[in-house]
Design a protein around this motif. Structure first.
Motif, short mmCIF file in Angstrom:
data_model
loop_
_atom_site.label_atom_id
_atom_site.label_comp_id
_atom_site.label_asym_id
_atom_site.label_seq_id
_atom_site.Cartn_x
_atom_site.Cartn_y
_atom_site.Cartn_z
N PRO A 75 50.62 55.73 12.21
CA PRO A 75 51.78 55.83 13.12
C PRO A 75 52.34 54.46 13.49
O PRO A 75 51.60 53.47 13.59
CB PRO A 75 51.19 56.52 14.36
N THR A 76 53.64 54.41 13.69
CA THR A 76 54.29 53.16 14.08
C THR A 76 53.68 52.61 15.36
O THR A 76 53.45 51.40 15.48
CB THR A 76 55.79 53.37 14.26
N ALA A 77 53.40 53.50 16.31
CA ALA A 77 52.82 53.05 17.59
C ALA A 77 51.49 52.36 17.38
O ALA A 77 51.16 51.38 18.06
CB ALA A 77 52.66 54.24 18.53
N GLU A 78 50.68 52.86 16.44
CA GLU A 78 49.38 52.24 16.15
C GLU A 78 49.56 50.86 15.55
O GLU A 78 48.83 49.92 15.87
CB GLU A 78 48.58 53.14 15.20
N ILE A 79 50.54 50.73 14.66
CA ILE A 79 50.81 49.42 14.05
C ILE A 79 51.25 48.42 15.11
O ILE A 79 50.77 47.28 15.14
CB ILE A 79 51.89 49.57 12.96
N LEU A 80 52.14 48.85 15.99
CA LEU A 80 52.63 47.95 17.04
C LEU A 80 51.51 47.54 17.99
O LEU A 80 51.43 46.39 18.43
CB LEU A 80 53.76 48.62 17.81
N ARG A 81 50.61 48.49 18.28
CA ARG A 81 49.51 48.20 19.20
C ARG A 81 48.48 47.28 18.56
O ARG A 81 48.03 46.31 19.18
CB ARG A 81 48.85 49.50 19.64
N ARG A 82 48.10 47.58 17.33
CA ARG A 82 47.03 46.83 16.68
C ARG A 82 47.47 45.44 16.24
O ARG A 82 46.66 44.50 16.22
CB ARG A 82 46.55 47.61 15.45
N SER A 83 48.74 45.31 15.83
CA SER A 83 49.18 44.02 15.30
C SER A 83 49.32 42.96 16.39
O SER A 83 49.23 41.76 16.10
CB SER A 83 50.53 44.18 14.59
N LYS A 84 49.55 43.40 17.63
CA LYS A 84 49.74 42.48 18.76
C LYS A 84 50.92 41.53 18.53
O LYS A 84 50.98 40.43 19.09
CB LYS A 84 48.47 41.69 19.05
N LEU A 85 51.85 41.96 17.67
CA LEU A 85 53.05 41.18 17.42
C LEU A 85 54.17 41.66 18.32
O LEU A 85 54.15 42.81 18.78
CB LEU A 85 53.49 41.35 15.96
N PRO A 86 55.15 40.82 18.59
CA PRO A 86 56.33 41.31 19.29
C PRO A 86 56.93 42.49 18.54
O PRO A 86 56.96 42.51 17.31
CB PRO A 86 57.27 40.10 19.28
N THR A 87 57.37 43.49 19.28
CA THR A 87 57.87 44.72 18.65
C THR A 87 58.95 44.44 17.62
O THR A 87 58.94 45.02 16.52
CB THR A 87 58.42 45.67 19.73
N THR A 88 59.87 43.55 17.94
CA THR A 88 60.96 43.27 16.99
C THR A 88 60.43 42.68 15.69
O THR A 88 60.91 43.03 14.61
CB THR A 88 61.98 42.31 17.62
#
Length: 215
Positions: free
Chosen positions: A130-143
């Motif tokens: 899921p996109t949400a998991e990628i955003l959470r795990r990567s700890k990168l700015p969302t953009t």
């Protein structure tokens, strides 16, 4: 349009029909987004044409790669060329893209494989990240993370899977099918070591590597 002299050097001894088949196969294998069904590659059916195709690919640093046991085919970097490029420090993806790609591969391939839900050499996964998991795990700015997902999707390294039994997400893309068997094994091993370092599979990988000759 002028023809590259390499084609004449490699294919000059072939009949016109076989030469046309090889040139068409070379174009399909190199430029198709997905692996090509063997019925569209008559050059594979004739020994001379197939040898010409293999040599043409070899001269450009490429090699034939079988998919689905040879039902489909594509082309990829030759293992020796990969080793030279790696030693020279060549890296086509920026660090952010590599981090996001690893997250997708870990969650869609490595973890399911460690749980025996995927075959050892599988790259088609029914387990989207899921996109949400990628955003959470990567700890990168969302953009930045979303921009990396867009770039990776555009290159075919990942693709968006929607619907089904899950809310959808990202899975490996068709460009990963261009990996040779040796390259697939190296990547699978690294993913298992990353995703499940305490799993028996990881222990087996480390044991196998310790037994490899040095040099």
């Amino acid at each position: 349009m002028s023809r590259h002299p390499l084609f004449d050097q490699v294919l000059g001894q072939l009949s016109d029909r076989h030469r046309e088949q090889v040139e068409a196969a070379f174009a399909l294998l190199e430029h198709s987004n997905e692996p090509v069904h063997r019925q569209h590659l008559p050059a594979l059916e004739d020994a001379n044409a197939r040898a010409g195709l293999a040599e043409l690919l070899r001269r450009t640093g490429r090699t034939l790669v079988a998919v689905d046991g040879g039902l489909h085919w594509t082309s990829g970097y030759d293992d020796a060329v990969v080793a030279e490029l790696t030693e020279a420090g060549w890296q086509p993806l920026p660090e952010i893209d590599r981090a996001v790609l690893v997250l997708v591969l870990v969650h869609s391939v490595a973890i399911p494989r460690s749980e025996e839900q995927l075959a050892a050499d599988a790259w088609l996964s029914p387990y989207p990240t899921p996109t949400a998991e990628i955003l959470r795990r990567s700890k990168l700015p969302t953009t930045e993370a979303k921009a990396a997902l867009s770039r990776l999707t555009a290159t075919g390294l990942i693709k968006l899977a929607r619907g089904g039994d899950t809310d959808g997400g990202y899975v490996p893309g068709p460009q990963l099918l261009r990996l040779t068997p040796a390259a697939r094994e190296r990547l699978q091993d690294q993913l298992i070591l990353c995703a499940a370092p305490d799993h028996p599979l990881a222990a087996a990988i480390r044991d196998r590597r310790r037994q490899l000759p040095k040099g």
